[in-house]
Design an enzyme around this catalytic site. Structure first.
Site, PDB file in Angstrom:
ATOM      1  N   GLY A  25      48.446  41.101  39.121  1.00  0.00           N
ATOM      2  CA  GLY A  25      48.413  42.432  38.646  1.00  0.00           C
ATOM      3  C   GLY A  25      47.422  43.431  39.404  1.00  0.00           C
ATOM      4  O   GLY A  25      47.083  43.394  40.403  1.00  0.00           O
ATOM      5  N   ILE A  46      47.937  41.460  30.370  1.00  0.00           N
ATOM      6  CA  ILE A  46      47.775  39.988  30.661  1.00  0.00           C
ATOM      7  C   ILE A  46      47.793  40.019  32.362  1.00  0.00           C
ATOM      8  O   ILE A  46      48.323  40.696  32.927  1.00  0.00           O
ATOM      9  CB  ILE A  46      49.424  39.375  30.485  1.00  0.00           C
ATOM     10  CG1 ILE A  46      49.361  39.302  29.054  1.00  0.00           C
ATOM     11  CG2 ILE A  46      49.365  37.815  30.943  1.00  0.00           C
ATOM     12  CD1 ILE A  46      50.934  38.949  28.554  1.00  0.00           C
ATOM     13  N   CYS A  69      47.272  49.331  35.113  1.00  0.00           N
ATOM     14  CA  CYS A  69      48.517  48.563  35.537  1.00  0.00           C
ATOM     15  C   CYS A  69      49.541  49.333  36.390  1.00  0.00           C
ATOM     16  O   CYS A  69      50.634  48.805  36.863  1.00  0.00           O
ATOM     17  CB  CYS A  69      49.249  47.936  34.343  1.00  0.00           C
ATOM     18  SG  CYS A  69      47.940  47.020  33.440  1.00  0.00           S
TER      19      CYS A  69
END
Length: 222
Positions: free
Chosen positions: A78, A152, A182
């Site tokens: 990520g 996540i 993100c």
């Protein structure tokens, strides 16, 4: 469900005081090494961090807009994210050798876990193919507006998982303004929390729902 029939219970740990990020990473690395050797049980560790930003392996230049808090290299997948008080971080250390060696299945199970937890508070969480995490629609903010309520980010070593999820219970949402969360800069997509959505929930209440939803997907905890 990623729960082998003969698997022993997963250890469920909760830290009540904020845990420094570097200390958490060291403890998680040590636990994962022990799980891999078969000398420790699988574990889910629930905690909060002091305010900080973390950069995943896909983080790009420009992800930090205002470095008002320390920035750490996370080693997980990520991009940029924020951790801080009022956000429940769950580090998930599971042995996929005994469960299923499939990262897509594992990530989908984490998403299902979050979505089921939100459903416990009558919130409809949804996944998006082009955006990681769990999202809620916000028609009150405008057409096609959605907010991210949970992130996540995972890593795997010898098929034992590290890192996990973060659920926004009642963090200071302005702290997300220091990064491009993100990597998503589209103004239609923001960040929210349970309390921001009008759900006055405490962290212990959130933990209880998280645990029930986890057990439904991954097996018993102790």
């Amino acid at each position: 469900m990623l729960a082998p029939a003969d698997a022993p219970p997963v250890e469920w740990l909760i830290s009540n005081a904020p845990v420094a990020y570097d200390e958490a990473l060291a403890a998680m690395e040590a636990r994962v090494a022990a799980i891999s050797k078969g000398t420790a049980a699988e574990c889910v560790w629930l905690l909060e961090h002091p305010p900080l930003y973390t950069a995943g392996t896909s983080a790009r230049d420009g992800g930090v807009v205002d470095a008002r808090f320390p920035v750490f290299e996370a080693g997980r997948g990520g991009q940029m994210t924020y951790h801080g008080p009022g956000q429940r971080v769950a580090y998930v250390m599971l042995d996929l050798n005994r469960r299923k060696r499939d990262l897509r299945v594992f990530v989908a199970a984490l998403e299902d876990w979050i979505i089921a937890t939100l459903a416990g508070f009558n919130i409809r969480g949804e996944r998006r193919e082009d955006r990681v995490g769990v999202w809620v629609k916000r028609p009150d903010k405008g057409e096609a507006h959605e907010d991210k309520i949970a992130a996540i980010g995972i890593r795997v070593k010898r098929w034992v998982t590290l890192h996990g999820i973060s659920l926004n219970v009642e963090p200071d949402l302005t702290h997300f303004d220091g990064i491009v969360p993100c990597g998503i800069a589209d103004p239609r997509y923001g960040v929210t929390s349970l309390v921001d959505l009008g759900i006055p929930v405490t962290m212990p209440e959130a933990d209880a729902i998280l645990r029930t939803a986890f057990e439904d997907r991954f097996g018993p905890t102790v």
